[in-house]
Design an enzyme around this catalytic site. Structure first.
Site, mmCIF file in Angstrom:
data_model
loop_
_atom_site.group_PDB
_atom_site.id
_atom_site.type_symbol
_atom_site.label_atom_id
_atom_site.label_comp_id
_atom_site.label_asym_id
_atom_site.label_seq_id
_atom_site.Cartn_x
_atom_site.Cartn_y
_atom_site.Cartn_z
ATOM 1 N N CYS A 28 61.805 -23.345 -21.643
ATOM 2 C CA CYS A 28 63.241 -23.142 -21.467
ATOM 3 C C CYS A 28 63.533 -22.584 -20.087
ATOM 4 C CB CYS A 28 63.782 -22.142 -22.506
ATOM 5 S SG CYS A 28 63.468 -22.591 -24.220
ATOM 6 N N ASP A 88 76.854 -19.821 20.825
ATOM 7 C CA ASP A 88 77.843 -20.765 20.304
ATOM 8 C C ASP A 88 79.258 -20.229 20.522
ATOM 9 O OD1 ASP A 88 78.322 -23.201 18.389
ATOM 10 O OD2 ASP A 88 79.564 -21.575 17.620
#
Length: 486
Positions: free
Chosen positions: A35, A446
């Protein structure tokens, strides 16, 4: 989580903690099933459970998949991209269908090991060898196709990567304790008979799908990509042919557990279904653990407010590594609109026609490195120096000198990129972040990052220094800064 720490694993199972779905699996010796940790069934006694790193390991130990919690219908482990070690890179290649296309020998060659050593390494770390891991992936793909499409079972077997219908039937019976007919009969989902594959891609919640869509829309390249309210579509170049996909993002997203992105997929060759799904998952950053990221970033007051504002923010990946690298070069030292314009011109001039689809604007495939490697840089609609850098990159990609399939260590890929003329740190790091799935990349130079930091009252010149506090999730911190700018 270390599955050797059985106490911690069992606590996760007792609390049905969904954060660990896909991270480990629970085998129940009294029932013979395995499970996910959040399975709603009665928690078994501790003496009756075992823990496994992968579904393949649980299957190899003789357990069948639980019919209630469907343990394979979970996002993949976030650890594969975080660690990016040999096992993690091998898992990504297996998910992309390399074993079906090239065999275990081809997989081992890509990660730089002999087949025997790779078998030993994966068995030790993951509890199963490459064939067993590939078999588990085929079973999962088959179950999805059985339950969500009306494809004949022979086509399902072919699309999932099985060598024969008999192998397909035997595997489904062994893994799911039922026949393909029984799986289709108990499906709760509508079955499509239109020839398209309509799937649901699980992602860990919270999932900021609207922000992922905004990012993708802001970078759309005409001819290859299209968008509309709540959805994004694009053409796909796949190992055996072409295709296209439409991804529809959830509106009401759960705060935890699993969310789903609807995936409307069409491929020319059914063998490409698994590879197409994996590439869509990379694009969506579906395997990220958003709660782990939020916990770490929230320790910094600079990030805490942004994390609260955009819970579950992801780093959009790439459907094709070489394409992302080419687009990164196009975006050097120009505005976002300028880079998109250049991309559209390359697509129109050098992109192969895309197969007919329900999306009339998806007319082209993105140009391949092999095609662009033969182009005269003087003919490219960009400055000569950048044209030479683009052609040089494409030659390296076409020759295999710079592999962007996640098979090679990220640091080595970065070193090879930086060795190419005209490729600088910004480009190499953007490729690492979006094409290689590196969660700990930052771009201090950036323009968007610098503007965002300035708006937060921080000195942009200290960007790299500030980012040290955001390890090992600097890529996600970067996205939180970017999202304020678009």
């Amino acid at each position: 989580m270390d599955i050797e720490d059985t106490e911690a694993c069992y606590r996760a199972v007792k609390s049905r903690d969904r954060r660990f779905d896909g991270v480990f699996y629970t085998g129940v010796t009294s029932t013979g099933i395995y499970c996910r940790p959040s399975c709603p069934a009665i928690t078994p006694a501790k003496r009756n459970v075992t823990f496994h790193r992968t579904a393949a390991a649980a299957q190899a130990a003789g357990f069948r998949a639980c019919k209630r919690c469907l343990p394979d219908a979970t996002p993949g482990s976030p650890e594969w991209d975080v660690a990016a070690d040999t096992a993690g890179r091998a898992m990504r290649l297996i998910a992309d269908g390399v074993v079906e296309r090239d065999g275990v020998e081809g997989l081992a060659s890509r990660v730089g090991y002999t087949p025997r050593h790779l078998q030993r390494l994966l068995s030790t770390q993951l509890g199963a060898g490459p064939l067993a891991l590939a078999r588990a992936r085929r079973a999962q793909n088959a179950r999805i196709l059985i339950e969500t499409t009306a494809m004949p079972f022979s086509d399902v077997a072919f699309a999932a990567g099985f060598a024969s219908v008999r192998q397909f039937n035997d595997t489904i019976r062994e893994v799911y304790a039922g026949t393909p007919t029984e799986l289709r009969g108990r499906s709760k989902h509508a079955v499509s008979s239109t020839g398209r594959l309509e799937l649901r891609l699980p992602v860990r919640a919270p999932y900021a799908g609207a922000e992922v869509l905004r990012f993708l829309v802001a970078h759309l390249v005409p001819g290859v990509e299209e968008s509309g309210p709540g959805w994004y579509a694009r053409s796909l170049a796949l190992p055996h042919g072409a295709g296209h996909v439409r991804l529809s993002f959830p509106v009401d997203e759960p705060a935890s557990g699993t969310a789903f992105v609807a995936c409307d997929l069409a491929v020319e060759d059914l063998r490409d279904v698994g590879a197409a799904v994996e590439r869509c998952r990379r694009l969506l950053d579906a395997d990220c653990d958003p709660l782990a990221v939020a916990d770490e970033l929230s320790d910094d007051p600079r990030m805490a407010a942004l994390v609260r504002q955009w819970p579950g923010l992801r780093v959009p990946g790439s459907a094709d590594g070489p394409e992302l690298a080419i687009r990164a070069v196009l975006g050097q030292q120009v505005s976002l609109a300028g880079g998109i314009s250049l991309g559209g011109k390359l697509v129109e001039r050098y992109g192969a026609p895309a197969p007919r689809s329900t999306y009339p604007s998806l007319t082209r495939l993105f140009p391949t490195p092999e095609v662009l490697a033969e182009v005269d840089p003087e003919e490219l609609p960009m400055p000569r120096s950048r044209g030479r850098a683009l052609v040089g990159l494409c030659r390296a990609l076409a020759d295999g000198d710079v592999p962007l399939d996640r098979s090679v260590d990220r640091a080595e890929v970065r070193r090879r990129l930086l060795a190419l003329p005209g490729i600088g740190p910004w480009t190499a790091d953007l490729v690492a972040m979006r094409a290689l799935g590196d969660p700990d990349v930052f771009l201090p130079t950036d323009l968007g990052v610098r503007r965002s930091l300035a708006s937060l009252g921080e000195d942009p010149a200290r960007a790299a220094e500030l980012a040290e506090r955001w390890r090992p999730w600097r890529s996600y911190a970067l996205m939180h800064l970017w999202v304020t700018q678009y």
